[in-house]
Design a protein around this motif. Structure first.
Motif, PDB file in Angstrom:
ATOM      1  N   LEU A  65       0.828  -1.193   0.000  1.00 14.46           N
ATOM      2  CA  LEU A  65       0.000   0.000   0.000  1.00 14.46           C
ATOM      3  C   LEU A  65       0.866   1.248   0.000  1.00 14.46           C
ATOM      4  CD1 LEU A  65      -2.611  -1.160   2.648  1.00 14.46           C
ATOM      5  CD2 LEU A  65      -3.131  -0.600   0.276  1.00 14.46           C
ATOM      6  N   GLY A  66       0.517   2.213  -0.841  1.00 16.68           N
ATOM      7  CA  GLY A  66       1.230   3.466  -0.894  1.00 16.68           C
ATOM      8  C   GLY A  66       0.647   4.489   0.061  1.00 16.68           C
ATOM      9  N   ALA A  67       1.355   5.581   0.243  1.00 15.63           N
ATOM     10  CA  ALA A  67       0.930   6.613   1.191  1.00 15.63           C
ATOM     11  C   ALA A  67      -0.424   7.205   0.817  1.00 15.63           C
ATOM     12  CB  ALA A  67       1.982   7.722   1.263  1.00 15.63           C
ATOM     13  N   GLY A  68      -0.748   7.266  -0.477  1.00 16.21           N
ATOM     14  CA  GLY A  68      -2.007   7.830  -0.918  1.00 16.21           C
ATOM     15  C   GLY A  68      -3.217   6.989  -0.576  1.00 16.21           C
ATOM     16  N   LEU A  69      -3.005   5.731  -0.207  1.00 11.61           N
ATOM     17  CA  LEU A  69      -4.107   4.831   0.135  1.00 11.61           C
ATOM     18  C   LEU A  69      -4.218   4.610   1.637  1.00 11.61           C
ATOM     19  CD1 LEU A  69      -3.606   2.110  -2.633  1.00 11.61           C
ATOM     20  CD2 LEU A  69      -5.282   3.969  -2.605  1.00 11.61           C
ATOM     21  N   LEU A  70      -3.460   5.376   2.411  1.00 10.56           N
ATOM     22  CA  LEU A  70      -3.391   5.137   3.845  1.00 10.56           C
ATOM     23  C   LEU A  70      -3.763   6.386   4.648  1.00 10.56           C
ATOM     24  CD1 LEU A  70       0.012   3.230   3.880  1.00 10.56           C
ATOM     25  CD2 LEU A  70      -2.202   2.206   4.441  1.00 10.56           C
ATOM     26  N   GLU A  71      -4.305   6.134   5.822  1.00  9.32           N
ATOM     27  CA  GLU A  71      -4.507   7.183   6.822  1.00  9.32           C
ATOM     28  C   GLU A  71      -3.758   6.736   8.074  1.00  9.32           C
ATOM     29  OE1 GLU A  71      -8.034   9.349   9.478  1.00  9.32           O
ATOM     30  OE2 GLU A  71      -8.537   7.762   8.048  1.00  9.32           O
ATOM     31  N   VAL A  72      -2.860   7.577   8.562  1.00  9.18           N
ATOM     32  CA  VAL A  72      -2.003   7.193   9.684  1.00  9.18           C
ATOM     33  C   VAL A  72      -1.995   8.306  10.721  1.00  9.18           C
ATOM     34  CG1 VAL A  72       0.338   6.565  10.388  1.00  9.18           C
ATOM     35  CG2 VAL A  72      -0.536   5.794   8.176  1.00  9.18           C
ATOM     36  N   ALA A  73      -2.090   7.912  11.970  1.00 12.71           N
ATOM     37  CA  ALA A  73      -1.985   8.857  13.081  1.00 12.71           C
ATOM     38  C   ALA A  73      -1.244   8.163  14.218  1.00 12.71           C
ATOM     39  CB  ALA A  73      -3.363   9.325  13.544  1.00 12.71           C
ATOM     40  N   VAL A  74      -0.737   8.945  15.155  1.00 17.83           N
ATOM     41  CA  VAL A  74      -0.022   8.387  16.301  1.00 17.83           C
ATOM     42  C   VAL A  74      -0.493   9.064  17.579  1.00 17.83           C
ATOM     43  CG1 VAL A  74       2.023   7.790  14.950  1.00 17.83           C
ATOM     44  CG2 VAL A  74       1.906  10.019  16.092  1.00 17.83           C
ATOM     45  N   LEU A  75      -0.381   8.341  18.671  1.00 14.71           N
ATOM     46  CA  LEU A  75      -0.549   8.886  20.014  1.00 14.71           C
ATOM     47  C   LEU A  75       0.832   8.885  20.647  1.00 14.71           C
ATOM     48  CD1 LEU A  75      -3.824   7.055  21.163  1.00 14.71           C
ATOM     49  CD2 LEU A  75      -3.575   9.494  20.720  1.00 14.71           C
ATOM     50  N   ASP A  76       1.431  10.068  20.738  1.00 18.01           N
ATOM     51  CA  ASP A  76       2.807  10.218  21.213  1.00 18.01           C
ATOM     52  C   ASP A  76       2.869  10.002  22.725  1.00 18.01           C
ATOM     53  OD1 ASP A  76       5.440  10.965  21.671  1.00 18.01           O
ATOM     54  OD2 ASP A  76       5.369  12.518  20.122  1.00 18.01           O
ATOM     55  N   ARG A  77       3.809   9.161  23.161  1.00 19.24           N
ATOM     56  CA  ARG A  77       3.927   8.869  24.583  1.00 19.24           C
ATOM     57  C   ARG A  77       4.440  10.086  25.375  1.00 19.24           C
ATOM     58  NH1 ARG A  77       3.316   4.168  26.364  1.00 19.24           N
ATOM     59  NH2 ARG A  77       3.960   3.102  24.450  1.00 19.24           N
ATOM     60  N   ASN A  78       5.275  10.892  24.764  1.00 18.83           N
ATOM     61  CA  ASN A  78       5.822  12.072  25.443  1.00 18.83           C
ATOM     62  C   ASN A  78       5.619  13.314  24.584  1.00 18.83           C
ATOM     63  OD1 ASN A  78       7.123  10.704  27.806  1.00 18.83           O
ATOM     64  ND2 ASN A  78       8.285   9.700  26.173  1.00 18.83           N
TER      65      ASN A  78
END
Length: 263
Positions: A221-234
């Motif tokens: 899968l390429g970046a255009g087909l993805l949704e990405v998020a993070v919950l940063d620990r710090n």
């Protein structure tokens, strides 16, 4: 006088559950996994505006599969619940467990009393100061709630993604490796990049398992087909804010997926 048609409660609940499962299975998969840096949320989603991932509160994230209008209404209700509770009491009183309990009650009520159940599956994630303090809750269409560890896979061909993730997940990695691991697991359901022979049935909704059976490498899968998020620990030390949720834009994601040098 005609007799009223009777359906047993067991059959009614079974029909509703089958209906909801079929709707959820048509959706693209979502992976939520813990790592050293926090919690990564990765979804197969080509839409730039209809998000499957979202922020609920300071350290709480939301992921969903299924019908957009249904899980978006639940996300908005969760934001209102968290804001009111944090304002009325304390921000520390807003937790993923409390939010998951509210969602479970709402989903269970709709499943048993309404004519049609919600075709959704949810994950509520809360990042802690240490990895052992992370919380992942998975909620299904009937209001069932499960306290998961390590990672959650929902929607689409969850069994295939879960099997791929079980072989590659490592909690001691940072966000770049964790996201690449999740993308690799999601890509396991894809067809081969380009078959050398004829491509019979090579639509986007073909049989993804055939690629693995034939030994061909699945299309990544390429970046255009993805949704990405993070919950940063710090988040305070890395970005100077208490809000842990951060979306990864397409440019950054493309660079990250290009290889280990993106670390």
């Amino acid at each position: 006088m005609t007799q009223q048609f009777y359906v047993s409660p067991e059959q009614l609940m079974k029909d509703r559950a089958d209906f909801a499962r079929k709707g959820i299975a048509r959706g693209r998969s979502v992976v939520v996994l813990t790592c050293r840096d926090g919690i990564a949320l990765v979804a197969e989603n080509p839409s730039p505006s209809l998000h499957k991932l979202g922020e609920i509160y300071d350290r709480i994230g939301f992921a969903a599969v299924g019908k957009y209008n249904e899980f978006e209404s639940l996300r908005q209700a969760g934001v209102r619940y968290a804001d009111v509770r944090g304002y009325s009491y304390s921000r520390d009183d807003v937790s993923a467990r409390g939010l998951a309990s509210v969602y479970a009650q709402s989903l269970g009520s709709v499943f048993t009393t309404e004519g049609k159940p919600f075709e959704v599956e949810l994950a509520v994630a809360e990042v802690g100061a240490e990895p052992y303090q992370d919380h992942l809750y998975r909620l299904t269409f009937d209001g069932s709630i499960a306290d998961e560890s390590n990672y959650v896979v929902m929607g689409g061909q969850a069994d295939v993604v879960n099997e791929a993730l079980a072989r590659s997940w490592n909690q001691d990695t940072g966000f770049p490796d964790a996201i690449r691991t999740a993308v690799g697991a999601l890509s396991a359901t894809r067809a081969p990049a380009e078959p050398t022979g004829t491509a019979n049935g090579s639509s986007g909704y073909g049989n993804p398992g055939s690629a693995a059976d034939a030994g061909a490498a699945p299309e990544r899968l390429g970046a255009g087909l993805l949704e990405v998020a993070v919950l940063d620990r710090n988040p305070m030390s890395s970005r100077g804010t208490v809000r842990a949720f951060r979306r990864i834009n397409t440019v950054e994601l493309d660079r990250l997926l290009s290889g280990p040098e993106g670390d």
